[in-house]
Design an enzyme around this catalytic site. Structure first.
Site, PDB file in Angstrom:
ATOM      1  N   CYS A 164       0.818  -1.221   0.000  1.00 12.82           N
ATOM      2  CA  CYS A 164       0.000   0.000   0.000  1.00 12.82           C
ATOM      3  C   CYS A 164       0.845   1.261   0.000  1.00 12.82           C
ATOM      4  O   CYS A 164       0.658   2.155  -0.810  1.00 12.82           O
ATOM      5  CB  CYS A 164      -0.953  -0.003   1.203  1.00 12.82           C
TER       6      CYS A 164
ATOM      7  N   CYS B  22      -1.401   1.776  -2.990  1.00 11.58           N
ATOM      8  CA  CYS B  22      -2.395   2.834  -2.774  1.00 11.58           C
ATOM      9  C   CYS B  22      -1.817   4.245  -2.750  1.00 11.58           C
ATOM     10  O   CYS B  22      -2.316   5.144  -3.415  1.00 11.58           O
ATOM     11  CB  CYS B  22      -3.141   2.607  -1.449  1.00 11.58           C
TER      12      CYS B  22
ATOM     13  N   LYS C 280       0.088   5.381  -6.013  1.00 11.37           N
ATOM     14  CA  LYS C 280      -0.935   5.393  -7.064  1.00 11.37           C
ATOM     15  C   LYS C 280      -1.839   6.610  -6.916  1.00 11.37           C
ATOM     16  O   LYS C 280      -2.123   7.309  -7.896  1.00 11.37           O
ATOM     17  CB  LYS C 280      -1.762   4.119  -7.002  1.00 11.37           C
TER      18      LYS C 280
ATOM     19  N   TYR D 117       6.800   4.373   9.488  1.00 16.68           N
ATOM     20  CA  TYR D 117       6.498   2.997   9.884  1.00 16.68           C
ATOM     21  C   TYR D 117       7.591   2.431  10.783  1.00 16.68           C
ATOM     22  O   TYR D 117       7.317   1.772  11.788  1.00 16.68           O
ATOM     23  CB  TYR D 117       6.312   2.123   8.640  1.00 16.68           C
TER      24      TYR D 117
ATOM     25  N   TYR E 112      -9.422  -3.285 -11.356  1.00 10.64           N
ATOM     26  CA  TYR E 112      -9.276  -1.886 -10.926  1.00 10.64           C
ATOM     27  C   TYR E 112      -7.862  -1.365 -11.151  1.00 10.64           C
ATOM     28  O   TYR E 112      -7.671  -0.191 -11.480  1.00 10.64           O
ATOM     29  CB  TYR E 112      -9.722  -1.721  -9.471  1.00 10.64           C
TER      30      TYR E 112
ATOM     31  N   GLU F 127      -7.404   1.890 -13.378  1.00 14.50           N
ATOM     32  CA  GLU F 127      -6.840   3.071 -12.712  1.00 14.50           C
ATOM     33  C   GLU F 127      -5.605   3.570 -13.443  1.00 14.50           C
ATOM     34  O   GLU F 127      -5.465   4.774 -13.714  1.00 14.50           O
ATOM     35  CB  GLU F 127      -6.500   2.732 -11.263  1.00 14.50           C
TER      36      GLU F 127
ATOM     37  N   ARG G 106     -10.013  -9.302 -21.875  1.00 19.91           N
ATOM     38  CA  ARG G 106     -10.619 -10.468 -22.516  1.00 19.91           C
ATOM     39  C   ARG G 106     -12.111 -10.594 -22.245  1.00 19.91           C
ATOM     40  O   ARG G 106     -12.832 -11.283 -22.965  1.00 19.91           O
ATOM     41  CB  ARG G 106      -9.907 -11.740 -22.050  1.00 19.91           C
TER      42      ARG G 106
ATOM     43  N   ALA H 264     -13.315   2.027  -3.245  1.00 16.00           N
ATOM     44  CA  ALA H 264     -13.304   3.019  -4.322  1.00 16.00           C
ATOM     45  C   ALA H 264     -12.333   2.581  -5.400  1.00 16.00           C
ATOM     46  O   ALA H 264     -11.286   1.998  -5.111  1.00 16.00           O
ATOM     47  CB  ALA H 264     -12.904   4.387  -3.786  1.00 16.00           C
TER      48      ALA H 264
ATOM     49  N   HIS I 194     -27.572  21.449  -1.083  1.00 18.98           N
ATOM     50  CA  HIS I 194     -27.727  21.961  -2.449  1.00 18.98           C
ATOM     51  C   HIS I 194     -26.853  23.185  -2.669  1.00 18.98           C
ATOM     52  O   HIS I 194     -26.711  24.016  -1.767  1.00 18.98           O
ATOM     53  CB  HIS I 194     -29.205  22.334  -2.662  1.00 18.98           C
TER      54      HIS I 194
ATOM     55  N   GLU J 108     -26.381  15.261  -3.417  1.00 21.99           N
ATOM     56  CA  GLU J 108     -27.757  15.450  -2.960  1.00 21.99           C
ATOM     57  C   GLU J 108     -28.723  14.500  -3.662  1.00 21.99           C
ATOM     58  O   GLU J 108     -29.784  14.159  -3.137  1.00 21.99           O
ATOM     59  CB  GLU J 108     -28.212  16.898  -3.164  1.00 21.99           C
TER      60      GLU J 108
END
Length: 485
Positions: free
Chosen positions: A44, A49, A52, A100, A179, A183, A200, A374, A468, A473
């Site tokens: 990730c 992620c 990307k 990390y 995806y 993407e 394919r 997503a 709005h 909405e």
């Protein structure tokens, strides 16, 4: 005094493994170690992620000058500098990797920059030669991209390679319809690369709502991507190796020779020239680069898992129960290596549930139901719950759906369309699924997912006052079903 070196030994320094390690050490006082053979942060953070999404942001700036002109701005069309972007990207990934490492250090987790192999129910052998013992072992090694079984497949790159390119190609063939393929087709198209995509199947993004993925495909084509469905690679070879008769001498040799050649070329930074491709539809073309986005497999090979009794599935996934425990009671596995739901937030949840179960005495099964996701195409697709196709197989449903040109881009004269869709149970009125195709759909679906996870009914949505003027909405103003199924 413990009979083991550690209470927990984690193999894999991605999001799931790091979360489990530092929570076990920091919140329960367990003695924890973690081994990572590559970079901390995992797929990730380092090659998925995060980079990307930064590339998605970079690619979206391409359309701003033209859109701004519709609002009276004369901005001029700039030029994308891949080298400058990549330099900043690498610096950001270095920063995140250090975050990390510091999180582990701050939680007093001992770390080893080495590959780990399981050599016993409570034993791990490192590539440095060290042998460590632990009461519990947690495998969190993630997944890896795979190339198709095709002669000369080594000529193409995979998703891990895309962030290390010295320069962007002028043209690229992307093979795949998931995806990752879609993407990167959108990203590279936005960065000025001429993109062709082969898939394919009959439609990209298999498994997602048909209507939603249909609109994504339509918009991809509208944005200039040459999308070919029902199409795959039949042959490929180095463009400069084809002789005048059109034969591909590079495709000769035994299967073993082709494997050895493939392995030799599958190194970071390997030189790759233009590639000639013949498709199953009979067309031929030459591309500066071929990008295989044809699937990922669990990273479980050569870890000694089956030797100690851990069961693996057909694709190498580690088989676990609802508490992430393998057939060997002391060994657990989380994240993509289990091939359950391959999303970073899910791996983190699984890591937290593991700590609750094993170190806090609170057996916790991970809830894999109604997980929002997503797809960062352009436009994005956000989804949670059942697709229309899945829902109508289970029970009678009503479909509330609207598609329209959003105000911002319509005013600028662009043909973009968005989609808002709810799947509602006829019997209970519960919203079973929500699908959004629109700019920032990922941001919208996160909030819609809260309501759906809570069991909201269509009437709950109807009682909510609209904000709005917004695209979102429409989610609360659709009063009549478009159809029933």
């Amino acid at each position: 005094m413990s009979a083991f070196d550690y209470d927990l030994f984690v193999i894999g320094g991605g999001s799931g493994g790091v979360r489990a390690a530092r929570v076990a050490a920091g919140e329960t006082g367990a003695k924890v170690a973690l081994a990572e053979a590559d970079r901390y942060g995992g797929t990730c953070v380092i090659r998925g992620c995060v980079p990307k999404k930064l590339m998605v942001f970079a690619s979206e700036y391409a359309g701003i000058p033209a859109e701004a002109a519709g609002y009276g701005w004369d901005m001029g069309q700039g030029q994308f500098d891949w080298t400058a972007f990549r330099t900043r990207l690498n610096a950001e990934l270095d920063r995140l990797e250090n975050v990390y490492r510091n999180l582990l250090s701050g939680s007093k987790v001992e770390t080893f920059d080495a590959r780990a192999k399981i050599t016993g129910a409570h034993e791990v052998t490192l590539s440095t030669g060290e042998v460590k013992t632990a009461k519990h072992i947690l495998v969190a090694t993630g997944g890896r991209p795979v190339r198709p079984d095709l002669p000369n497949a080594h000529l193409g790159i995979v998703s891990d390679d895309i962030f290390h390119l010295e320069k962007l190609p002028k043209s690229i063939l992307i093979v795949g319809g998931g995806y990752i393929a879609c993407e990167f087709a959108c990203i590279l198209n936005g960065l000025g690369v001429e993109v062709t995509q082969y898939y394919r199947g009959a439609q990209v993004l298999r498994g997602f709502d048909d209507e939603a993925r249909g609109l994504v495909a339509e918009q991809m084509r509208e944005n200039g991507i040459s999308l070919h469905l029902g199409t795959n690679i039949l042959e490929m070879a180095p463009a400069d190796k084809r002789d005048a008769s059109g034969e591909t001498g590079a495709m000769g040799g035994s299967a073993q020779e082709r494997v050895e050649l493939s392995q030799m070329n599958e190194v970071e930074g390997a030189e790759r020239g233009p590639v000639w491709v013949k498709s199953t539809a009979g067309s031929e073309g030459t591309f500066d680069m071929v990008f295989f986005a044809t699937g990922r497999d669990p990273n479980s090979n050569d870890m000694g898992l089956e030797d100690v009794g851990v069961r693996l599935g057909r694709r190498g996934e580690i088989e676990v129960d609802e508490y992430s425990q393998t057939a060997v009671p002391s060994i657990y596995a989380i994240g993509d290596v289990t091939n359950r739901v391959n999303l970073t937030p899910v791996a983190i949840r699984e890591g937290m549930a593991f700590v609750e179960t094993v170190f806090k005495g609170n057996p916790t099964a991970v809830d894999h139901d109604l997980i929002p996701s997503a797809i960062f195409t352009q436009p994005e697709m956000g989804t949670v719950g059942l697709s229309e196709e899945e829902a109508r197989e289970k029970e009678p449903v009503e479909i509330f759906c609207t598609s329209f040109r959003p105000m911002q881009t319509a005013f600028a004269g662009k043909p973009d369309r968005v989609l808002m869709k709810l799947i509602v149970s006829k019997a209970t009125r519960t919203v079973l699924g929500c699908h959004i195709v629109a700019p920032n759909a990922g941001e919208m679906i996160q909030l819609a997912a809260i309501a759906i996870k809570m069991g909201a009914t269509k009437e709950d949505f109807d009682r909510t006052v609209a904000v709005h003027p917004t695209m979102s909405e429409e989610i609360v103003t659709m009063r009549s079903p478009m159809r029933t199924a």
